[in-house]
Design an enzyme around this catalytic site. Structure first.
Site, short mmCIF file in Angstrom:
data_model
loop_
_atom_site.label_atom_id
_atom_site.label_comp_id
_atom_site.label_asym_id
_atom_site.label_seq_id
_atom_site.Cartn_x
_atom_site.Cartn_y
_atom_site.Cartn_z
N SER A 116 8.70 -9.23 -0.62
CA SER A 116 8.45 -7.84 -0.25
C SER A 116 7.70 -7.07 -1.34
O SER A 116 6.62 -7.47 -1.75
CB SER A 116 9.79 -7.18 0.09
OG SER A 116 9.61 -5.92 0.69
N HIS A 139 5.66 -9.14 4.44
CA HIS A 139 5.95 -8.42 5.69
C HIS A 139 5.57 -6.96 5.54
O HIS A 139 5.45 -6.45 4.42
CB HIS A 139 7.44 -8.56 6.07
CG HIS A 139 8.38 -7.94 5.09
ND1 HIS A 139 8.56 -6.57 4.99
CD2 HIS A 139 9.18 -8.49 4.16
CE1 HIS A 139 9.45 -6.31 4.05
NE2 HIS A 139 9.83 -7.46 3.51
#
Length: 236
Positions: A116, A139
């Protein structure tokens, strides 16, 4: 066997034993190394304090450390070791921006995971490595909690997403189209969209520069330090 009161007295007078009890590690001998090792572990904590049981890296602790690195003439390079699940977006970007603006050589090493918002931190250094078994989850930005004025909130998230994308693309070899493809890929994560990259896959996409461990990362950092600092380098 020592009486209980004497044993307690001995423990309080033994710094190494006290350090082992409090931190789970023995105090290592102080070194005069010209390399500063910065660790980014657990979740990256931002403006809100995480639960006491959560391992966290607090950005208000990292910022003064990086300022000290920049200011201290004895420190000639920074090795950043990451094993993070991600966390607060703005806190992670703040750390990444500081690392990217250091005037001294920097190398990052992803161990375990650099997920992340840990990705911008990993790519912010001048040279980046990832362990063969380490993973990186790419993501889009998520939002948790109550959402008020959904349209405005969506636009805010889009702008924040653009900041992350621009930073990653400007500090790595991946292009925007390739990064967005990884971010919004479906079918790989059971309850989410995104992509999990393992070791060499992160290098193949252009996010990370090389596969390696501590030995390779440390050597690369030493090679980046100017020749005039040879006296400070470890001798064989």
């Amino acid at each position: 066997m020592l009486p209980k009161n004497l044993a307690n007295e001995e423990e309080t007078q033994n710094p190494a034993l006290e350090n082992l009890q409090q931190l789970g590690e023995l105090r290592m001998p102080e070194s005069t190394s010209n390399i500063y090792c910065l660790t980014i572990v657990g979740q990256i904590e931002g403006h809100q304090v995480l639960q006491p049981q959560a391992k966290a890296t607090k950005y208000e602790h990292i910022i003064p450390q990086l300022f000290a690195v920049e200011q201290n003439p004895k420190v000639e390079g920074t090795l950043v070791i990451l094993n993070t699940a991600g966390g607060d977006v703005e806190a992670g970007l703040a750390i990444a921006e500081l690392l990217g603006s250091l005037s001294k050589p920097s190398v990052s090493l992803v161990l375990g995971g650099g997920h992340s918002i840990g990705i911008p931190i990993a790519v912010s250094c001048q040279k980046s490595f990832i362990a063969p078994t380490a993973t990186m989850t790419v993501h889009p930005i998520r939002y948790t909690g109550l959402v008020i004025n959904g349209h405005q909130q969506f636009e805010y998230l889009q702008k924040m997403q653009e900041r992350v994308v621009r930073f990653i693309c400007s500090h790595s070899k991946i292009d925007e189209e390739g990064l967005r493809h990884l971010m919004f890929k479906t079918g790989e994560l059971a309850q989410d969209i995104g992509t999990v990259l393992v070791g060499q896959e992160a290098v193949d996409t252009g996010l990370i520069q090389a596969v390696g461990g501590l030995k390779e990362a440390y050597k690369a950092l030493l090679d980046m330090i100017p020749e005039g600092s040879e006296d400070n380098k470890p001798k064989a």
